[in-house]
Enzyme design. Structure first.
Site, short mmCIF file in Angstrom:
data_model
loop_
_atom_site.label_atom_id
_atom_site.label_comp_id
_atom_site.label_asym_id
_atom_site.label_seq_id
_atom_site.Cartn_x
_atom_site.Cartn_y
_atom_site.Cartn_z
N LYS A 191 26.46 18.41 38.64
CA LYS A 191 26.59 18.01 37.24
C LYS A 191 26.57 19.29 36.42
O LYS A 191 25.51 19.84 36.13
CB LYS A 191 25.41 17.10 36.86
CG LYS A 191 25.69 16.13 35.74
CD LYS A 191 26.11 16.75 34.43
CE LYS A 191 24.96 17.30 33.63
NZ LYS A 191 25.41 18.02 32.42
N CYS A 301 18.69 33.88 31.63
CA CYS A 301 17.28 33.54 31.78
C CYS A 301 16.46 34.78 32.13
O CYS A 301 15.27 34.84 31.85
CB CYS A 301 17.11 32.49 32.86
SG CYS A 301 17.92 32.99 34.40
N GLU A 398 12.37 32.16 24.38
CA GLU A 398 13.49 33.03 24.75
C GLU A 398 14.54 32.98 23.62
O GLU A 398 14.94 31.90 23.19
CB GLU A 398 14.09 32.66 26.10
CG GLU A 398 14.33 31.21 26.36
CD GLU A 398 14.93 30.95 27.74
OE1 GLU A 398 15.07 29.77 28.09
OE2 GLU A 398 15.28 31.90 28.48
P1 NAP Z 1 19.48 22.62 29.37
O1 NAP Z 1 19.70 22.12 28.00
O2 NAP Z 1 18.16 22.41 29.99
O3 NAP Z 1 20.64 21.98 30.25
C1 NAP Z 1 20.80 22.31 31.60
C2 NAP Z 1 21.56 21.20 32.29
O4 NAP Z 1 20.78 20.02 32.28
C3 NAP Z 1 22.88 20.84 31.62
O5 NAP Z 1 23.81 20.50 32.60
C4 NAP Z 1 22.49 19.63 30.80
O6 NAP Z 1 23.55 18.77 30.49
C5 NAP Z 1 21.54 18.95 31.76
N1 NAP Z 1 20.65 17.98 31.14
C6 NAP Z 1 20.11 17.98 29.91
N2 NAP Z 1 19.32 16.90 29.75
C7 NAP Z 1 19.36 16.20 30.91
C8 NAP Z 1 18.75 15.00 31.37
N3 NAP Z 1 17.93 14.29 30.60
N4 NAP Z 1 19.02 14.59 32.62
C9 NAP Z 1 19.84 15.29 33.41
N5 NAP Z 1 20.45 16.44 33.03
C10 NAP Z 1 20.20 16.89 31.79
O7 NAP Z 1 19.74 24.19 29.46
P2 NAP Z 1 20.97 25.02 28.91
O8 NAP Z 1 20.85 25.11 27.43
O9 NAP Z 1 22.24 24.50 29.48
O10 NAP Z 1 20.71 26.43 29.59
C11 NAP Z 1 19.85 27.38 29.05
C12 NAP Z 1 18.50 27.35 29.74
O11 NAP Z 1 18.67 27.52 31.13
C13 NAP Z 1 17.61 28.49 29.30
O12 NAP Z 1 16.31 28.02 29.11
C14 NAP Z 1 17.65 29.46 30.49
O13 NAP Z 1 16.54 30.29 30.59
C15 NAP Z 1 17.77 28.51 31.62
N6 NAP Z 1 18.33 29.18 32.81
C16 NAP Z 1 17.49 29.42 33.86
C17 NAP Z 1 17.97 30.09 34.98
C18 NAP Z 1 17.07 30.38 36.15
O14 NAP Z 1 17.60 30.69 37.21
N7 NAP Z 1 15.76 30.28 36.02
C19 NAP Z 1 19.31 30.49 35.03
C20 NAP Z 1 20.12 30.21 33.94
C21 NAP Z 1 19.62 29.55 32.82
P3 NAP Z 1 24.27 18.92 29.04
O15 NAP Z 1 25.01 20.17 29.08
O16 NAP Z 1 25.14 17.72 28.96
O17 NAP Z 1 23.18 18.91 28.03
#
Ligand code: NAP
Length: 494
Positions: A191, A301, A398
């Site tokens: 997804k 991240c 962040e």
């Molecule tokens: P996000 O809002 O948490 O979304 C991540 C993924 O989860 C997206 O595909 C999103 O879909 C999905 N999602 C959201 N709500 C959901 C739910 N209730 N059920 C199932 N899936 C759901 O994060 P983001 O804004 O895309 O990415 C930025 C974040 O990712 C930052 O906090 C960053 O630090 C973190 N990150 C961490 C790493 C690591 O390896 N630790 C690497 C990269 C990024 P939608 O797009 O449709 O909302």
């Protein structure tokens, strides 16, 4: 609308031309959703709509579980060498399309082409690394201490995996999950993020053409992922969740995974400290800072979020960083000259503005940038804010953008305490020419990954992941493969 069809050069053994899929990959076919709803994909560099993709829901989620389930036994029984060959074919197929994929990433994500090219190479490397790992899933054998029996340990594929990825590395976050899942013998459902599904859809099509059998990889877009992912996770055939994204969504999914006690790997948010001691090579520290802060325009991240610089060198560090960051060319992702691309969307700009305004209100000085650029698309300039005061929100959250927050320190013990004063624990950076001291400090920083005298930690061969609320489990390396394995113990007498 920008044309998204793809025609590679005719020569050689390149794949046949294909239009970038915009459907849902379920089993052996790209399909539309039952509602025929579509999600617009925006180019963050211009604000224009690029195209629209199918919008899946609960019905498509269950259809994908059916497809992954139908393929599961066959894929688990495929000889490891064959799985490895297919993964290696994915590596070569992806690298053959590096330039085109990089342009696609830049279009839908807004990042600079140089960053996007680097991402494709990093992403493809997971296929190669896990091709090599697929044939090395060795078990263990021991003798029970009492001598009565042998202890035989096997690593078996854990089962169907739901893989959820963010928008900031649309290729690499997907392959970092898909490749170990497939190497271990699992089938999966990806997804991708709503903002950047095209790269994932293109990678899936490349994988199909490279020989990945139907149902082994399924891809679902969704504008409302909650109900769909909940239905998938509550299906008892699904045994693995691997999520990369925010800590906030990670917590929701961990609760969801608890219903069916699904194994969960979590790669969550970060708040990386970047420590520069007075015995550091200052120019090397600046080079490292540019990578740790400005790769992907700060949308990583692992991005350095808080720079703690020892007072003796603080002013020179600020001056040099301002000069380097101020010289960067800001522009559309696909422009060859761009070094700092667009932010993903307006919400991202709003968050950066809020964090900078809060820091300034609490006493920080803006030394560079600090104001959203007035132009089409979503652009925030490289920015340096110095003298950031304790209690500023930017030290807790962040910023996920090209803003460097700098704080001087006097006592190294204070620097370590400040570095650890966060709920996050993903990555950290330490600069000192005294390697003994740097390693002692690295051991005391509560992070899953510490870079010593360098600005980059990511490597397919290294265990990537966080401590504290930055995550659970590791991706990359042999550890990343074990996340997709169930450990089976067989007590044998003979
Ligand atoms: P996000 O809002 O948490 O979304 C991540 C993924 O989860 C997206 O595909 C999103 O879909 C999905 N999602 C959201 N709500 C959901 C739910 N209730 N059920 C199932 N899936 C759901 O994060 P983001 O804004 O895309 O990415 C930025 C974040 O990712 C930052 O906090 C960053 O630090 C973190 N990150 C961490 C790493 C690591 O390896 N630790 C690497 C990269 C990024 P939608 O797009 O449709 O909302």
């Amino acid at each position: 609308m920008t044309s998204l069809s793809y025609t590679p050069p005719a020569a050689g053994d390149r794949p046949a031309p294909f239009a970038i899929p915009t459907g849902l990959l379920i089993g052996d076919a790209w399909v539309d959703s039952a509602t025929a709803a579509r999600i617009d994909i925006i180019n963050p560099s211009t604000g224009e709509t690029l195209t629209a993709v199918a919008d899946g829901g609960v019905a498509e989620g269950i259809a994908a579980v059916d497809a992954a389930s139908a393929a599961a036994a066959g894929w688990a029984a495929t000889p490891p060498r064959k799985r490895a060959d297919i993964l290696l074919a994915c590596f070569y197929a992806m690298m053959a399309e590096q330039e085109w994929l990089a342009q696609l990433i830049s279009l839908e994500n807004g990042k600079a082409l140089t960053d996007a090219r680097g991402e494709v190479a990093y992403a493809a490397e997971f296929f190669r690394w896990y091709a090599e790992e697929a044939v090395r899933i060795n078990g263990e054998m021991g003798i029970a201490p009492g001598g009565a029996n042998r202890i035989l340990v096997q690593y078996q594929p854990i089962g169907i995996a739901l893989l959820i990825t963010p928008w900031n590395f649309p290729a690499a976050m997907a392959t970092r999950k898909i490749a170990p899942a497939l190497a271990a013998g699992c089938t999966c459902i990806l997804k991708p993020a709503e903002e950047t599904p095209l790269t994932a859809l293109a990678v899936a099509e490349i994988m199909r053409r490279a020989g990945v059998p139907a149902g082994v990889i399924n891809v679902l877009n969704a504008s409302d992922p909650g109900p769909m992912c909940s239905a998938i996770l509550n299906d008892p055939r699904v045994r693995k969740l691997s999520f990369t994204g925010s800590t906030e969504v990670g917590r929701i999914l961990l609760r969801e995974a608890a219903n069916t006690v699904v194994s969960a790997s979590m790669e969550l948010g970060g708040n990386a400290p970047f420590l520069v001691f007075d015995d550091a090579d200052l120019d090397a520290a600046i080079e490292g800072a540019m990578v740790a802060k400005m790769r992907n325009a700060g949308e990583a991240c692992t991005a350095a979020n808080r720079f703690y610089v020892q007072r003796e060198i603080h002013d020179r560090f600020v001056e040099k960083l301002v000069a380097r960051m101020g010289a960067m060319t800001v522009g559309a992702g696909c422009d060859a000259a761009t070094q700092c691309g667009a932010m993903i969307n307006q919400a991202s700009i709003d968050k950066i503005e809020r964090l900078v305004a809060d820091a300034v209100a609490k006493g920080a000085d803006v030394r560079l940038g600090g104001k959203t650029l007035e132009r089409e698309g979503f652009f925030y300039p490289p920015s340096v804010i110095a003298n950031v005061q304790p209690g500023s929100d930017i030290l807790e959250d962040e910023v996920f953008g090209p803003v460097a927050a700098i704080i001087p320190f006097d006592d190294p013990e204070d620097a370590i305490r400040l570095a650890n004063a966060t709920e996050y624990g993903l990555a950290a950076y330490v600069y000192s020419e005294d390697l003994k001291k740097a390693l002692q400090i690295a051991e005391r920083i509560e992070c899953g990954m510490v870079a010593v005298n360098r600005g980059l930690v990511s490597d397919a061969a290294a265990p990537f992941g966080g401590m504290k609320q930055s995550g659970l489990g590791r991706e990359g390396s042999h550890h990343g493969l074990i996340e997709y394995c169930e450990i089976k113990y067989i007590a044998v007498s003979w």
